[in-house]
Design a protein around this motif. Structure first.
Motif, PDB file in Angstrom:
ATOM      1  N   TYR A 135      85.263  12.848  15.545  1.00 28.60           N
ATOM      2  CA  TYR A 135      85.890  12.065  14.474  1.00 28.60           C
ATOM      3  C   TYR A 135      86.500  10.789  15.070  1.00 28.60           C
ATOM      4  O   TYR A 135      86.983  10.794  16.199  1.00 28.60           O
ATOM      5  CB  TYR A 135      87.002  12.876  13.797  1.00 28.60           C
ATOM      6  CG  TYR A 135      86.514  14.099  13.044  1.00 28.60           C
ATOM      7  CD1 TYR A 135      86.334  14.071  11.673  1.00 28.60           C
ATOM      8  CD2 TYR A 135      86.228  15.285  13.722  1.00 28.60           C
ATOM      9  CE1 TYR A 135      85.896  15.200  10.978  1.00 28.60           C
ATOM     10  CE2 TYR A 135      85.781  16.418  13.048  1.00 28.60           C
ATOM     11  CZ  TYR A 135      85.612  16.363  11.682  1.00 28.60           C
ATOM     12  OH  TYR A 135      85.173  17.468  11.007  1.00 28.60           O
ATOM     13  N   ASP A 136      86.491   9.709  14.295  1.00 26.09           N
ATOM     14  CA  ASP A 136      87.117   8.464  14.747  1.00 26.09           C
ATOM     15  C   ASP A 136      88.627   8.648  14.846  1.00 26.09           C
ATOM     16  O   ASP A 136      89.237   9.334  14.017  1.00 26.09           O
ATOM     17  CB  ASP A 136      86.801   7.325  13.772  1.00 26.09           C
ATOM     18  CG  ASP A 136      85.310   6.998  13.744  1.00 26.09           C
ATOM     19  OD1 ASP A 136      84.721   6.919  14.831  1.00 26.09           O
ATOM     20  OD2 ASP A 136      84.757   6.844  12.639  1.00 26.09           O
ATOM     21  N   SER A 198      83.550  11.740   5.262  1.00 27.58           N
ATOM     22  CA  SER A 198      82.881  12.578   6.258  1.00 27.58           C
ATOM     23  C   SER A 198      81.373  12.611   6.046  1.00 27.58           C
ATOM     24  O   SER A 198      80.593  12.599   7.015  1.00 27.58           O
ATOM     25  CB  SER A 198      83.437  14.012   6.206  1.00 27.58           C
ATOM     26  OG  SER A 198      84.806  14.029   6.536  1.00 27.58           O
ATOM     27  N   ARG A 200      79.582  10.202   4.597  1.00 32.73           N
ATOM     28  CA  ARG A 200      79.062   8.873   4.937  1.00 32.73           C
ATOM     29  C   ARG A 200      78.976   8.674   6.447  1.00 32.73           C
ATOM     30  O   ARG A 200      78.033   8.053   6.948  1.00 32.73           O
ATOM     31  CB  ARG A 200      79.948   7.801   4.314  1.00 32.73           C
ATOM     32  CG  ARG A 200      79.814   7.680   2.796  1.00 32.73           C
ATOM     33  CD  ARG A 200      80.668   6.553   2.258  1.00 32.73           C
ATOM     34  NE  ARG A 200      80.462   6.347   0.829  1.00 32.73           N
ATOM     35  CZ  ARG A 200      81.079   5.419   0.117  1.00 32.73           C
ATOM     36  NH1 ARG A 200      81.941   4.591   0.699  1.00 32.73           N
ATOM     37  NH2 ARG A 200      80.838   5.301  -1.172  1.00 32.73           N
ATOM     38  N   ARG A 201      79.966   9.186   7.166  1.00 33.60           N
ATOM     39  CA  ARG A 201      79.996   8.985   8.616  1.00 33.60           C
ATOM     40  C   ARG A 201      79.351  10.143   9.390  1.00 33.60           C
ATOM     41  O   ARG A 201      79.342  10.148  10.614  1.00 33.60           O
ATOM     42  CB  ARG A 201      81.442   8.805   9.085  1.00 33.60           C
ATOM     43  CG  ARG A 201      82.126   7.582   8.471  1.00 33.60           C
ATOM     44  CD  ARG A 201      83.508   7.374   9.062  1.00 33.60           C
ATOM     45  NE  ARG A 201      84.207   6.257   8.436  1.00 33.60           N
ATOM     46  CZ  ARG A 201      85.426   5.853   8.769  1.00 33.60           C
ATOM     47  NH1 ARG A 201      86.092   6.473   9.748  1.00 33.60           N
ATOM     48  NH2 ARG A 201      85.998   4.848   8.142  1.00 33.60           N
ATOM     49  N   TYR A 203      80.301  13.277   9.844  1.00 28.35           N
ATOM     50  CA  TYR A 203      81.189  14.087  10.674  1.00 28.35           C
ATOM     51  C   TYR A 203      80.712  15.535  10.643  1.00 28.35           C
ATOM     52  O   TYR A 203      80.089  15.989   9.675  1.00 28.35           O
ATOM     53  CB  TYR A 203      82.626  13.998  10.169  1.00 28.35           C
ATOM     54  CG  TYR A 203      83.294  12.660  10.432  1.00 28.35           C
ATOM     55  CD1 TYR A 203      83.044  11.931  11.588  1.00 28.35           C
ATOM     56  CD2 TYR A 203      84.186  12.123   9.513  1.00 28.35           C
ATOM     57  CE1 TYR A 203      83.654  10.715  11.824  1.00 28.35           C
ATOM     58  CE2 TYR A 203      84.811  10.904   9.742  1.00 28.35           C
ATOM     59  CZ  TYR A 203      84.535  10.205  10.895  1.00 28.35           C
ATOM     60  OH  TYR A 203      85.150   8.992  11.120  1.00 28.35           O
TER      61      TYR A 203
END
Length: 430
Positions: A135-136, A198, A200-201, A203
């Motif tokens: 995670y960012d 989450s 979209r990215r 995760y």
């Protein structure tokens, strides 16, 4: 009604001047009150009288006990157990660790009652764990600080006790019950926001859901969650007063932390109590100095004048409700939570009642607004704590928090315009 415009200008003008000059809030309140007293020719002995009167309340005795309970449970190895319980509940979802973070805050908030304690305690565990899993760091920090505001709504919350005392005649038990559903809605909205981000990215998901693991974690966490049940059931059921239940909860928390979870030694207990005294001194000084300020506001008829001015703008209840929220949000950007409750409640509560907002509902509105303020520059203390714990710049955290502000504002609007969101549970026990 006699209006002393100069005295009002001295009181409010010097107060906001001191705030802009970055005086500590307690000093700003006290100094502006002293200057106003001098302007009116009143004896300075009034300062001491009002300070003593401000903290001479049986209900306020619950505040030190709840803060002590939170420190004991927070330092006694509770955080890890609640994280494991949340992981067993929601860790299987896309962005599972973000969901765990949010649900953990709901559980932990019922123990600490503090957004700052939640961010510092859970954040030091969850943020590195989330970053390690992909995670960012700015997203992880944003989830941590926004979900920490659930702890302000989940009882027992010492801020609810302060509001009930300031508002006068408000049932602390009703306020405790009123916080559960808004906190759950806030958690749900943050989870929806986290899930969308989450996906979209991309995760990761956590482990699959296992009922046996969930039951096991409930068993392990039972002693921690029972502290909240002890307080809420005791107060709502009329078995204890809020102060008595808080005192019993401190003893219970001490025994659980030392003898059951063994996260604290007796030597560690003294260190925790030392931190408690430091926090309590700040809270009690704020309450006592705000008592002088409130006395002068009432003496100068400021609440009445403010009500007339605001109600004179329009008779549209929706617009007035939005205006009250806007005032509280702006105050939250420049002041800490306790002073807002102590100073704004006597002014804004009569206006809220006049447009049909129940005092208990308004208490939840005030606390949620203050919670959003804790995340907002320039004085957002939880924002600064999250930035420090996550080692992420303030600018990046604020940018990552923007989607979650929307989730929190949606929750605030639901609480404001749908009374049953906060009043449903209290109505079942009245």
């Amino acid at each position: 009604m006699i209006v002393d415009s100069m005295a009002i200008f001295v009181l409010l003008g010097t107060f906001f001047l001191f705030i802009l000059l970055r005086f500590p809030i307690a000093y700003a309140v006290a100094l502006s009150s002293i200057l106003c007293l001098m302007n009116q020719g009143l004896p300075l002995s009034t300062v001491a009288q009002q300070m003593v009167k401000g903290i001479s309340s049986f209900s306020l005795m619950a505040v030190p006990f709840f803060i002590t309970m939170g420190y004991l449970m927070g330092s006694g190895g509770i955080s890890e157990k609640l994280i494991d319980l949340a992981n067993a509940c929601v860790g299987w979802m896309r962005g599972g660790m973000a969901m765990v973070n949010i649900v953990s805050s709901y559980f932990f908030g019922g123990i600490s009652g503090s957004a700052a304690a939640d961010s510092a305690s859970l954040g030091s565990i969850m943020i590195p764990m989330m970053v390690e899993q992909g995670y960012d760091d700015d997203f992880s920090t944003a989830v941590t600080i926004t979900s920490s505001c659930e702890g302000l709504l989940v009882p027992p919350s010492h801020n609810m006790v302060i509001y009930a005392t300031t508002a006068g005649g408000i049932s602390i038990g009703s306020l405790f019950l009123a916080g559960y559903l808004p906190a759950a809605i806030l958690a749900g909205s943050l989870m929806v926001g986290s899930y969308i981000i989450s996906v979209r990215r991309k995760y990761p998901k956590g482990d699959k859901f296992h009922l046996l693991n969930l039951l096991k974690q409930i068993g392990i966490s039972f002693w921690a969650l029972a502290a909240v049940l002890l307080v809420v059931v005791g107060v709502v059921g009329g078995v204890f007063t809020a102060t008595e239940s808080a005192a019993i909860a401190v003893i219970y928390s001490l025994l659980v932390s030392v003898y059951i979870y063994r996260g604290l030694t007796w030597k560690g207990v003294w260190r925790v109590l030392d931190k408690c005294v430091e926090t309590l001194s700040i809270v009690l000084i704020l309450i006592s100095t705000s008592s002088i300020f409130g006395f002068l506001l009432t003496r100068l008829n400021v609440p009445t004048l403010a009500a007339q001015a605001i109600l004179g703008l329009t008779d549209n209840r929706i617009f007035l409700a939005l205006l009250l929220n806007l005032i509280l949000l702006v105050l939250g950007m420049i002041m800490d939570m306790a002073p807002i409750i102590l100073i704004a409640t006597p002014i804004l509560l009569p206006i809220a009642i006049s447009i049909g907002i129940d005092p208990v509902q308004f208490g939840i509105i005030v606390i949620l607004n203050c919670g959003i303020g804790l995340l907002t520059p320039p004085v957002g203390s939880v924002l600064f704590i999250g930035s420090a714990v996550g080692r992420v710049s303030i600018e990046r955290v604020v940018k990552a928090t923007l989607p979650f502000y929307i989730c929190m504002i949606i929750t605030l609007m639901l609480v404001t315009f749908i009374p049953s969101v906060s009043l449903f549970l209290p109505s079942l026990f009245n």
